[in-house]
Design an enzyme around this catalytic site. Structure first.
Site, PDB file in Angstrom:
ATOM      1  CG  ASP A  77      21.889  18.927   9.962  1.00  0.00           C
ATOM      2  OD1 ASP A  77      22.486  19.644  10.335  1.00  0.00           O
ATOM      3  OD2 ASP A  77      21.582  17.461  10.740  1.00  0.00           O
TER       4      ASP A  77
ATOM      5  N   GLY B 136      22.484  10.390  18.153  1.00  0.00           N
ATOM      6  CA  GLY B 136      21.491  11.616  18.384  1.00  0.00           C
ATOM      7  C   GLY B 136      20.028  11.920  19.470  1.00  0.00           C
ATOM      8  CB  THR B 137      18.087  14.450  19.693  1.00  0.00           C
ATOM      9  OG1 THR B 137      18.639  14.879  18.286  1.00  0.00           O
ATOM     10  CG2 THR B 137      18.904  15.316  20.886  1.00  0.00           C
ATOM     11  CE1 TYR B 138      19.423   9.013  15.115  1.00  0.00           C
ATOM     12  CE2 TYR B 138      20.166  11.393  14.848  1.00  0.00           C
ATOM     13  CZ  TYR B 138      20.624   9.628  15.024  1.00  0.00           C
ATOM     14  OH  TYR B 138      21.672   9.527  14.663  1.00  0.00           O
ATOM     15  N   GLY B 139      18.025   9.631  18.314  1.00  0.00           N
ATOM     16  CA  GLY B 139      17.567   8.071  18.821  1.00  0.00           C
ATOM     17  C   GLY B 139      19.291   7.230  18.558  1.00  0.00           C
ATOM     18  CG  LEU B 140      20.086   4.436  20.666  1.00  0.00           C
ATOM     19  CD1 LEU B 140      19.954   3.929  21.824  1.00  0.00           C
ATOM     20  CD2 LEU B 140      21.505   5.552  20.851  1.00  0.00           C
TER      21      LEU B 140
ATOM     22  N   GLY C 181      26.264   4.749  16.555  1.00  0.00           N
ATOM     23  CA  GLY C 181      26.126   6.192  16.649  1.00  0.00           C
ATOM     24  C   GLY C 181      24.657   6.436  17.552  1.00  0.00           C
TER      25      GLY C 181
END
Lengths: 331, 474
Positions: B151, B29-33, B27
């Site tokens: 969220d 996202g903007t936070y990381g992987l 996966g």
């Protein structure tokens, strides 16, 4: 979180006074050993939170440069140093007009940190700033390291350098119950329990204000590491109540809340705790600058005897991170 | 301490990495992987672990606040229906944080999609009810601990694969979650954009503060999606900063639920967007509420009754998680169970859900290798093309700097209930307290690998551990 009972604070960060003594003695002795082995106690911290020991003493010993080791701090001097900087945290937070919660968390972070490290290993001035910075982040009152550093004329790089180390040392247990919020709750509850009329409300307001100051004092003692926050609040309210000549019958109030909570503990047990907190507060002594100067000199000597080399290394280390402050470090 | 391996050659991998066999990326996202790994520790041998890597914050302001928030919340909470943080690691080379979780093979996004695209059949009633019950159970735990998730969406609701927790729901992704002792400011004020399809109407209309009711709205949307296999309110997002007004999303809601009125929702008139945009919002009139026909439930059914209580306009009248758990829907057949995927009733067909695709071309630092790593097991390669097209659209979560104290709600938190003999907590382990011990004993032997199969069409976007909202047009 509303539940102190299941919190990491209760699980991991409330101790007996023997345990506190043990941990602090261990940290102190480790620093002393480091001093004997390396000739300095200061540990270098990298941005990533890893810690390095100073260069071994061997070389300089062989060269005959060093004949005697600098004196190290003893446990009570470390204690004074911590109190001094905990008080500083309060001053800084006040200057920034941070809410009480930030100040409370920052002090607890600081206390937790120095259960594992000696002030000789990591300078409390730096750790103090990092604790305030981390507390702001956690309490959603984010202030940039640069802004915080600027506000008190300190190099913000030391704040960032120590951040990971501080978070790690707390095992990321960052949610802290400080005794401030429950002052409001208890006082509201007192007003209800004693069916206070409107003409009396100003007395309770005074009670509340003074209790905050009393909590401030207890935050500088070991009490937050020994007792749950609710008891710190009650002890502060009791002292405030006594100082105001007994706005309420405090003993009766304690009985009321104990019966309501169906607590397995007795009123006498609770009173023993409150008395113990009061005793710690009455013993509290915030060292003056003058008193500190002596200890601080000692600290400088043992932690950083070759501060000249140190600053060179630090410059090198922070090069990749702080372009802006490079060369104008206030250190 | 100082366990930094020798630099040079670019391969200074952190020592803790040796605890794991890295299988690949699952996966982003903007936070990381997010990576899938298998534990090599004796105590947890072969247990599958999801490792979420947070990038260091870009603005040179230290450790990512999102990471700090997620870790600190997860450290405090423990519930069967909430994802379990088993370890926190630090990569000393780039100061990034890695969070290790028990791995969950499925998530509701993939479960729903599998039914829509492969099975061509709705999810059986038992599974829907069990998933919903466990989701509510986890949420009730969070809300009673004063945590709002903020969220919730199908890809954040994980479901455990084979093993002793098979079919158990785990609420994941607490990067935006908050403790609400004090009123919470809208996420938009922090420059955060989250999925709008599950966003409650009061937020869309500009409500200033979050309450736990926003999570219940999202649960209602997810419930409907489990029934119909399609997002209930699929509005087109307005992309602008800061905090754009999402008219289309509201319009989609009004079309299905009818127009909100002041009689039904008295505080409606105080909401900023309701007042300021009379022409658009108040102008439209939809008067035929068609929710029951939309979700294909008889208007008198218990399922419809529960759904409509979750999708109540007025947040103060909306059903709470604890009330929902008591609803008649959960007391009628089929009763909900722990293994949501496998019904214990005979005759129910069990659906085999596909395993999460794994992209084996990305290493732990997040660098994509042209040549795949030699794999230690027979893992299927994920579709490379889709892995390469992973582009995140969500801005990094970051808070701003209001220096003003927020008003506090008085309560007796940590009050007298804290009156207790101080527990003698375990001492800190040595000088390196970083490693939070893995608490759960007895690692279940996952035999997922045999089940793993190539899912050529899927790629890895939205694989449950992601935060991003990819376009999902059906």
């Amino acid at each position: 979180m509303a539940d102190f009972q299941s919190s990491t604070q209760r699980k991991n960060w409330i101790f007996s006074s023997d345990q506190l003594l043990e941990k602090r003695t261990a940290a102190n002795q480790r620093a002393v050993l480091t001093l004997q082995k390396y000739g300095a106690t200061r540990l270098e911290v990298d941005l990533d939170g890893s810690v390095k020991y100073p260069f071994p003493l061997l070389d300089s010993m062989e060269n005959g440069e060093r004949h005697s080791l600098p004196k190290h701090l003893n446990c009570s001097e470390e204690q004074l140093m911590r109190v001094f900087y905990e008080h500083k945290i309060q001053e800084v937070c006040l200057a920034f007009r941070f809410p009480h919660k930030i100040q409370g968390s920052a002090i607890l972070y600081f206390k937790r940190f120095y259960l594992q490290w000696s002030v000789m290993e990591h300078h409390p001035k730096h750790i103090m700033l990092t604790c305030i910075y981390a507390s702001c982040k956690v309490e959603e009152n984010h202030v940039s390291a640069e802004e915080l550093g600027k506000g008190i004329q300190q190099d913000h790089q030391v704040i960032l350098n120590n951040e990971m180390l501080v978070l790690q040392s707390m095992k990321f247990d960052l949610i802290v119950y400080a005794p401030y919020r429950s002052i409001e709750g208890f006082v509201d509850d007192m007003e209800d329990s004693f069916q206070v009329g409107n003409d009396q409300l100003h007395k309770f307001q005074e009670l509340k204000e003074m209790a905050k100051l009393e909590v401030d004092k207890s935050m500088l003692t070991d009490a937050p590491l020994l007792f749950p926050p609710g008891q710190l609040t009650l002890a502060a309210l009791r002292r405030s109540n006594d100082a105001h000549g007994g706005v309420i019958d405090f003993q009766r109030y304690l009985e009321i809340i104990l019966s309501r909570e169906q607590s397995p503990h007795t009123i006498s047990e609770l009173i023993v705790s409150l008395n113990a907190i009061d005793a710690l507060v009455s013993k509290l002594k915030i060292p003056s600058m003058k008193e500190m100067r002596h200890i601080d000199r000692k600290l400088t000597n043992c932690s950083d005897p070759s501060s000249h080399d140190e600053s060179k290394k630090r410059e090198k280390r922070s090069k990749h991170k702080s372009k802006k402050t490079h060369g104008k470090s206030t250190k | 301490m100082g366990d930094r391996s020798a630099a040079g050659g670019g391969s200074n991998r952190p020592a803790w990495l040796q605890q794991y066999d890295l299988l690949g990326k699952i996966g982003e996202g903007t936070y990381g992987l997010v990576f899938l790994a298998r534990s090599k520790l004796q105590s947890n041998l072969d247990k599958s672990i999801a490792i979420k890597k947070f990038k260091q914050s870009k603005d040179g302001d230290g450790v990512s606040p999102t990471a700090i928030r997620e870790i600190m919340l997860l450290r405090e909470i423990s519930n069967e229906n909430v994802v379990k943080l088993v370890n926190v690691h630090i990569n000393h080379a780039d100061m990034s944080l890695y969070l290790a979780f028990d791995y969950a093979e499925h998530d509701l996004y993939e479960v729903i999609r599998h039914h829509r695209e492969r099975v061509n059949q709705s999810i059986n009633q038992y599974t829907v009810k069990s998933l919903l019950w466990q989701l509510l159970n986890g949420l009730n735990y969070l809300h009673s601990n004063w945590i709002i998730h903020r969220d919730l969406k199908p890809s954040n609701i994980l479901v455990m694969g084979d093993g002793d927790e098979q079919g158990v729901v785990k609420i994941a992704d607490f990067g935006l979650a908050r403790v609400y002792q004090a009123p919470l400011k809208p996420l938009s004020e922090n420059g955060v954009v989250v999925t709008i399809w599950y966003r409650a109407p009061e937020l869309l209309l500009g409500a200033k503060h979050y309450t736990s009711a926003v999570d219940m709205w999202a649960v209602g949307c997810i419930f409907a999606e489990l029934l119909t296999l399609r997002p209930l309110f699929q509005g087109i997002e307005v992309k602008a900063n800061p905090n754009p007004f999402q008219l289309d999303q509201l319009d989609k809601i009004f079309k299905v639920l009818g127009h909100p009125t002041q009689e039904k929702w008295p505080t409606l008139v105080h909401l900023p967007h309701w007042q300021s945009d009379q022409q658009h919002i108040q102008g439209h009139k939809y008067d035929s509420p068609g929710l029951h026909s939309y979700v294909n439930l008889p208007p008198k059914s218990v399922g419809y009754s529960l759904l409509s209580k979750m999708l109540e306009y007025d947040p103060r009248k909306r059903i709470t998680a604890s009330q929902a758990l008591e609803h008649e829907y959960f007391r009628t057949d089929p009763l909900p169970g722990r293994n949501s995927l496998v019904s214990c009733q005979p005759g129910e067909k069990t659906v085999n859900y596909p395993a999460r695709p794994v992209d084996v071309t990305t290493d732990f630092e997040g660098t994509t290798n042209v040549q795949p790593h030699p794999m230690s097991s027979g893992h299927a390669m994920a579709n490379n093309a889709s892995a390469a097209s992973l582009v995140s659209t969500r801005p990094v979560a970051r808070s701003q700097l209001p220096l003003v104290g927020m008003p506090r709600l008085p309560n007796l938190h940590g009050g007298i209930s804290g009156y207790n003999i101080p527990p003698h907590g375990p001492g800190m382990a040595g000088l390196n307290p970083t490693n939070i011990p893995i608490q759960r004993g007895g690692g279940q032997a996952h035999s997922q690998q045999q089940l793993r199969r190539k899912d050529s069409g899927s790629g890895i976007q939205n694989s449950g551990y992601t935060l991003q909202q990819k376009s999902r047009r059906f």
